[in-house]
Write a protein that holds these residues in place. Structure first.
Motif, mmCIF file in Angstrom:
data_model
loop_
_atom_site.group_PDB
_atom_site.id
_atom_site.type_symbol
_atom_site.label_atom_id
_atom_site.label_comp_id
_atom_site.label_asym_id
_atom_site.label_seq_id
_atom_site.Cartn_x
_atom_site.Cartn_y
_atom_site.Cartn_z
ATOM 1 N N THR A 182 26.870 12.494 1.362
ATOM 2 C CA THR A 182 27.222 13.557 2.291
ATOM 3 C C THR A 182 25.972 13.965 3.045
ATOM 4 N N ASP A 183 26.166 14.575 4.203
ATOM 5 C CA ASP A 183 25.019 14.933 5.034
ATOM 6 C C ASP A 183 24.485 16.330 4.763
ATOM 7 N N HIS A 184 25.288 17.196 4.177
ATOM 8 C CA HIS A 184 24.877 18.564 3.849
ATOM 9 C C HIS A 184 26.013 19.247 3.110
ATOM 10 N N GLY A 185 25.724 20.371 2.475
ATOM 11 C CA GLY A 185 26.781 21.180 1.903
ATOM 12 C C GLY A 185 27.402 22.058 2.976
ATOM 13 N N ASN A 186 28.527 22.675 2.634
ATOM 14 C CA ASN A 186 29.173 23.612 3.548
ATOM 15 C C ASN A 186 30.095 24.524 2.745
ATOM 16 N N ASP B 159 29.699 28.328 6.456
ATOM 17 C CA ASP B 159 28.718 27.541 7.206
ATOM 18 C C ASP B 159 27.932 26.624 6.281
ATOM 19 N N HIS B 160 27.078 25.809 6.911
ATOM 20 C CA HIS B 160 26.295 24.814 6.179
ATOM 21 C C HIS B 160 25.358 25.465 5.175
ATOM 22 N N SER B 161 25.004 24.682 4.160
ATOM 23 C CA SER B 161 24.051 25.133 3.147
ATOM 24 C C SER B 161 23.024 24.033 2.903
ATOM 25 N N ALA B 162 21.923 24.401 2.286
ATOM 26 C CA ALA B 162 20.785 23.479 2.128
ATOM 27 C C ALA B 162 20.861 22.687 0.826
ATOM 28 N N ASP B 163 22.045 22.262 0.462
ATOM 29 C CA ASP B 163 22.214 21.474 -0.756
ATOM 30 C C ASP B 163 21.418 20.167 -0.677
ATOM 31 N N TYR B 164 20.886 19.731 -1.804
ATOM 32 C CA TYR B 164 20.460 18.341 -1.907
ATOM 33 C C TYR B 164 21.726 17.495 -2.000
ATOM 34 N N SER C 258 14.816 23.096 10.368
ATOM 35 C CA SER C 258 15.363 24.006 9.355
ATOM 36 C C SER C 258 15.603 23.276 8.043
ATOM 37 N N ILE C 259 15.535 24.044 6.945
ATOM 38 C CA ILE C 259 15.935 23.484 5.652
ATOM 39 C C ILE C 259 17.455 23.342 5.576
#
Length: 471
Positions: A325-329, A430-435, A95-96
């Motif tokens: 960070t590992d991902h947005g949220n 929930d998580h988001s696909a942030d750079y 997943s992205i």
């Protein structure tokens, strides 16, 4: 080792004939005379704010600036031009939008894996995690976190498992691998009265020569000649704001900065150096709950750990510090309005998190008690209709399985009510696909390009430390 020869021969990336070197072309682009003057990274400290959206980083800086007149340590590094900076694509193999297991595994293995797995490839391949590679190369290795030490982010640096949820098994793997420092929460996965198999892993760690510590006093007084297992709470550690509001918790539970300092002091004299992963894991949990006090104060706690690492690296001169960070949220942010300044500043007065508020309510709670509880926690008086809306959720609450909010408490309802008073909005839970935001300080930071894939970070760490990937 001749550094020019090391970078030129390309043996670092000799994994197989079909593997594409993610840094192909760097040797031609860099000035080797300049590069030779830079020391290799004897030590590496990776500091992760799990689930940190850009808005979270931004709000922490604004919060500190408006409260103390000084912003965050992280953004001060940008202002002082002390770090290399990049954005990082954190997509997983499935997943992205990544989860923490796949995100950490991309750094741990150098490959993208499916969400939910730890260093296990899409076809079942088992990859050797990066902290094991550094251990084999003679370095000390450790992790500290505010969530269970068996949780996804530290585990992704350390072990391979088909499921991030196998935390009992992950604790057993740590016993066999004998990392030098492992500290955080997670008593449920080590104590005999919590494990399904009734194994007493604490006793087994002691029998293998570990110092086992269970509170802050024991942590600071433990024998540094032994590897350390520190487990300070049943699950994740208390949120920073709730900890600050309890004398008992302050005395018993170390902060992330205190754990970081202890880990560095334990490993800094090792002749071959050390690698350390530091995680503010409950930033992610707070984002899942739209819990602004949990989020903001744990991000500040992460920032205090950043200062500990940078202060050490500035004196040491041989340490690469990686902040990310590992991902947005949930992507929180301050919403426009004439009272936005004052509303946001009201968070300075918060005493407790939303988790504390909602877990102290039951079916017997009256409207007046609900209003009083929020007034105590937030110094905000909500309306009766808002209190009734929250209490309606308690008429049929049942405990269910789940990583986050298994009781389905009304976190979103409370956050929406708070938005009227603190001007903080959220796009989801929930998580988001942030750079991901990525900063590096110290030897090896020259290797960072402005935009990279998550997997590139694995090879960059090996390259900065001049560790050949031939395990």
């Amino acid at each position: 080792m001749n550094r020019r020869k090391f970078f030129k021969n390309g043996s670092l990336f000799a994994i197989g004939s079909t593997f594409l070197n993610p840094f192909e072309g760097i040797a031609k682009e860099l000035d080797f005379d300049t590069l030779k003057k830079n020391k290799k990274a004897k030590n590496i400290i990776v500091i992760v704010s799990d689930g940190m959206s850009h808005g979270t980083l931004n709000m922490a800086d604004l919060y500190l600036n408006r409260k103390t007149g000084q912003g965050s340590n992280w953004l001060q590094l940008y202002k002082d031009n002390k770090v290399s900076r990049a954005l990082m694509d954190m997509s997983s193999a499935s997943s992205i939008v990544t989860d923490s297991a796949a995100a950490s595994s991309s750094w741990g293995s150098g490959f993208r894996v499916k969400n939910g797995s730890l260093n296990i490839g899409v076809n079942g391949e088992e990859y050797l995690p990066i902290w094991q590679k550094f251990k084999k190369a003679g370095k000390m290795a450790g992790c500290v976190t505010t969530v269970p030490i068996t949780h996804a982010t530290p585990a992704g640096f350390c072990i391979a498992s088909k499921s991030r949820n196998s935390q009992d098994s992950i604790a057993e793997m740590y016993l066999d691998l004998k990392f030098d420092v492992m500290m955080g929460g997670g008593n449920n996965y080590f104590a005999s009265d919590s494990r399904k198999d009734k194994r007493d892993l604490y006793q087994e760690f002691l029998s293998k020569g570990f110092a086992v510590v269970k509170n802050k006093k024991e942590m600071f007084s433990c024998d540094n000649s032994k590897p350390i297992l520190g487990v300070f709470y049943n699950d994740g550690l208390p949120y920073s704001k709730d900890r600050e509001s309890s004398k008992e918790l302050i005395e018993a539970i170390p902060t992330l900065a205190e754990m970081t300092k202890c880990a560095i002091d334990k490993m800094k004299h090792h002749p071959n150096g050390f690698v350390l992963q530091v995680e503010a894991g409950k930033v992610d949990w707070a984002a899942h709950g739209n819990d602004i006090a949990g989020l903001l104060y744990d991000q500040v706690a992460h920032d205090e750990a950043v200062k500990i690492a940078i202060d050490f690296a500035e004196k040491d001169k041989n340490t690469l510090v990686i902040i990310t960070t590992d991902h947005g949220n949930a992507n929180p942010g301050i919403i426009y309005g004439k009272d936005a300044n004052d509303n946001f500043d009201s968070i300075h007065n918060y005493r407790q998190t939303n988790e504390w508020i909602l877990n102290g309510i039951g079916q017997e709670t009256r409207v007046s008690q609900m209003i009083e509880r929020i007034e105590y926690a937030n110094k905000t008086i909500i309306k009766e209709d808002d209190a009734k809306e929250i209490l309606n959720f308690y008429s049929n609450i049942k405990l269910e399985e789940g990583l986050y909010n298994p009781r389905h408490l009304p976190f979103k309802v409370l956050a929406d009510i708070q938005k009227k008073y603190n001007s903080v909005g959220w796009i989801s839970m929930d998580h988001s696909a942030d750079y991901s935001e990525l900063a590096m300080y110290g030897p090896g930071s020259d290797l960072l390009k402005p935009f990279i894939k998550n997997t590139d970070l694995h090879y960059l760490m090996l390259k900065a430390a001049e560790i050949e990937n031939n395990f």
